[in-house]
Motif scaffolding. Structure first.
Motif, PDB file in Angstrom:
ATOM      1  N   GLU A  35       0.820  -1.205   0.000  1.00 48.16           N
ATOM      2  CA  GLU A  35       0.000   0.000   0.000  1.00 48.16           C
ATOM      3  C   GLU A  35       0.854   1.254   0.000  1.00 48.16           C
ATOM      4  O   GLU A  35       2.005   1.237   0.413  1.00 48.16           O
ATOM      5  CB  GLU A  35      -0.899  -0.005   1.239  1.00 48.16           C
ATOM      6  CG  GLU A  35      -1.794  -1.223   1.293  1.00 48.16           C
ATOM      7  CD  GLU A  35      -2.329  -1.516   2.684  1.00 48.16           C
ATOM      8  OE1 GLU A  35      -1.672  -1.145   3.676  1.00 48.16           O
ATOM      9  OE2 GLU A  35      -3.402  -2.122   2.770  1.00 48.16           O
ATOM     10  N   GLU A  36       0.247   2.325  -0.450  1.00 45.55           N
ATOM     11  CA  GLU A  36       0.862   3.643  -0.393  1.00 45.55           C
ATOM     12  C   GLU A  36      -0.080   4.523   0.419  1.00 45.55           C
ATOM     13  O   GLU A  36      -1.292   4.515   0.186  1.00 45.55           O
ATOM     14  CB  GLU A  36       1.029   4.187  -1.808  1.00 45.55           C
ATOM     15  CG  GLU A  36       1.713   5.514  -1.872  1.00 45.55           C
ATOM     16  CD  GLU A  36       1.917   5.940  -3.314  1.00 45.55           C
ATOM     17  OE1 GLU A  36       3.010   5.680  -3.844  1.00 45.55           O
ATOM     18  OE2 GLU A  36       0.963   6.491  -3.900  1.00 45.55           O
ATOM     19  N   TYR A  37       0.486   5.253   1.362  1.00 51.18           N
ATOM     20  CA  TYR A  37      -0.330   6.070   2.249  1.00 51.18           C
ATOM     21  C   TYR A  37      -0.267   7.540   1.842  1.00 51.18           C
ATOM     22  O   TYR A  37       0.803   8.085   1.601  1.00 51.18           O
ATOM     23  CB  TYR A  37       0.134   5.901   3.692  1.00 51.18           C
ATOM     24  CG  TYR A  37       0.002   4.481   4.161  1.00 51.18           C
ATOM     25  CD1 TYR A  37       1.093   3.618   4.127  1.00 51.18           C
ATOM     26  CD2 TYR A  37      -1.213   3.983   4.598  1.00 51.18           C
ATOM     27  CE1 TYR A  37       0.976   2.303   4.528  1.00 51.18           C
ATOM     28  CE2 TYR A  37      -1.331   2.672   5.002  1.00 51.18           C
ATOM     29  CZ  TYR A  37      -0.243   1.834   4.970  1.00 51.18           C
ATOM     30  OH  TYR A  37      -0.378   0.531   5.363  1.00 51.18           O
ATOM     31  N   ASP A  38      -1.421   8.130   1.786  1.00 53.75           N
ATOM     32  CA  ASP A  38      -1.561   9.563   1.517  1.00 53.75           C
ATOM     33  C   ASP A  38      -2.089  10.175   2.809  1.00 53.75           C
ATOM     34  O   ASP A  38      -3.289  10.248   3.035  1.00 53.75           O
ATOM     35  CB  ASP A  38      -2.535   9.771   0.353  1.00 53.75           C
ATOM     36  CG  ASP A  38      -2.779  11.232   0.035  1.00 53.75           C
ATOM     37  OD1 ASP A  38      -2.249  12.110   0.755  1.00 53.75           O
ATOM     38  OD2 ASP A  38      -3.508  11.501  -0.933  1.00 53.75           O
ATOM     39  N   PHE A  39      -1.159  10.576   3.677  1.00 52.95           N
ATOM     40  CA  PHE A  39      -1.535  11.056   4.998  1.00 52.95           C
ATOM     41  C   PHE A  39      -2.291  12.382   4.945  1.00 52.95           C
ATOM     42  O   PHE A  39      -3.189  12.614   5.755  1.00 52.95           O
ATOM     43  CB  PHE A  39      -0.302  11.173   5.895  1.00 52.95           C
ATOM     44  CG  PHE A  39       0.296   9.831   6.225  1.00 52.95           C
ATOM     45  CD1 PHE A  39      -0.317   8.970   7.113  1.00 52.95           C
ATOM     46  CD2 PHE A  39       1.480   9.424   5.626  1.00 52.95           C
ATOM     47  CE1 PHE A  39       0.219   7.732   7.408  1.00 52.95           C
ATOM     48  CE2 PHE A  39       2.033   8.197   5.910  1.00 52.95           C
ATOM     49  CZ  PHE A  39       1.400   7.343   6.808  1.00 52.95           C
ATOM     50  N   SER A  40      -1.958  13.222   3.995  1.00 60.50           N
ATOM     51  CA  SER A  40      -2.640  14.513   3.925  1.00 60.50           C
ATOM     52  C   SER A  40      -4.128  14.351   3.591  1.00 60.50           C
ATOM     53  O   SER A  40      -4.951  15.139   4.041  1.00 60.50           O
ATOM     54  CB  SER A  40      -1.968  15.439   2.913  1.00 60.50           C
ATOM     55  OG  SER A  40      -1.972  14.856   1.640  1.00 60.50           O
ATOM     56  N   HIS A  45      -3.839   3.619  -0.576  1.00 57.31           N
ATOM     57  CA  HIS A  45      -4.031   3.127  -1.933  1.00 57.31           C
ATOM     58  C   HIS A  45      -3.343   1.770  -2.088  1.00 57.31           C
ATOM     59  O   HIS A  45      -2.160   1.638  -1.783  1.00 57.31           O
ATOM     60  CB  HIS A  45      -3.445   4.110  -2.941  1.00 57.31           C
ATOM     61  CG  HIS A  45      -4.005   5.489  -2.808  1.00 57.31           C
ATOM     62  ND1 HIS A  45      -5.248   5.835  -3.291  1.00 57.31           N
ATOM     63  CD2 HIS A  45      -3.500   6.602  -2.231  1.00 57.31           C
ATOM     64  CE1 HIS A  45      -5.481   7.102  -3.016  1.00 57.31           C
ATOM     65  NE2 HIS A  45      -4.438   7.589  -2.374  1.00 57.31           N
ATOM     66  N   LEU A  46      -4.079   0.793  -2.569  1.00 57.40           N
ATOM     67  CA  LEU A  46      -3.522  -0.526  -2.836  1.00 57.40           C
ATOM     68  C   LEU A  46      -2.688  -0.457  -4.106  1.00 57.40           C
ATOM     69  O   LEU A  46      -3.185  -0.096  -5.169  1.00 57.40           O
ATOM     70  CB  LEU A  46      -4.640  -1.562  -2.982  1.00 57.40           C
ATOM     71  CG  LEU A  46      -4.200  -2.997  -3.243  1.00 57.40           C
ATOM     72  CD1 LEU A  46      -3.408  -3.548  -2.067  1.00 57.40           C
ATOM     73  CD2 LEU A  46      -5.419  -3.870  -3.520  1.00 57.40           C
ATOM     74  N   ILE A  47      -1.395  -0.823  -3.993  1.00 55.96           N
ATOM     75  CA  ILE A  47      -0.482  -0.779  -5.129  1.00 55.96           C
ATOM     76  C   ILE A  47      -0.387  -2.155  -5.794  1.00 55.96           C
ATOM     77  O   ILE A  47      -0.391  -2.279  -7.000  1.00 55.96           O
ATOM     78  CB  ILE A  47       0.931  -0.334  -4.677  1.00 55.96           C
ATOM     79  CG1 ILE A  47       0.875   1.020  -3.983  1.00 55.96           C
ATOM     80  CG2 ILE A  47       1.909  -0.330  -5.843  1.00 55.96           C
ATOM     81  CD1 ILE A  47       0.348   2.143  -4.815  1.00 55.96           C
TER      82      ILE A  47
END
Length: 126
Positions: A35-40, A45-47
């Motif tokens: 996963e990639e995290y978009d903290f803002s 998001h599943l990669i």
């Protein structure tokens, strides 16, 4: 989806290459979400989905693994880690420090880790 991933990824661990010898051992192959995290935006998001064995999966969640493992289980996992990564057994003595440094560095947004392998991480943090 599991049967599709099993066939797509060759019914083997994508990290160490372990392949079940019998159908009953298939349960030791796990699906690991990358996963990639978009903290803002508070989003995840599943990669990709990676097929990995139970032992390699334990290292993907190393903090939890260390908390719930018995001494025997931990020793077995460290032996697997050493074999898979071609490290010398001395890495066991430095493993905790290596993980701590990696977590500290990862939280430092100004200087993210560049390493993409455990050997690279070890060199970068040494």
């Amino acid at each position: 989806m599991h049967p599709f991933v099993l066939e797509q990824q060759g019914k083997k661990c994508s990290i160490c290459g372990w392949t079940p010898e019998h159908e009953t051992e298939m349960k030791h192959l796990h699906l690991h979400e990358i996963e990639e995290y978009d903290f803002s935006n508070k989003a995840c998001h599943l990669i990709a989905i990676q097929l990995i064995c139970k032992k390699c999966h334990s290292f993907q969640h190393i903090m939890r693994t260390e908390l719930v493992s018995t001494k025997e289980q931990w020793k077995s996992l460290m032996q697997h880690f050493i074999r898979v990564n071609s490290f010398s057994p001395e890495i066991v003595n430095e493993f905790g420090l290596m993980i701590t440094k990696a977590l500290q560095q990862e939280s430092n947004k100004e200087k993210p880790l560049k390493a993409r392998s455990l050997k690279g991480l070890y060199k970068e943090l040494s």
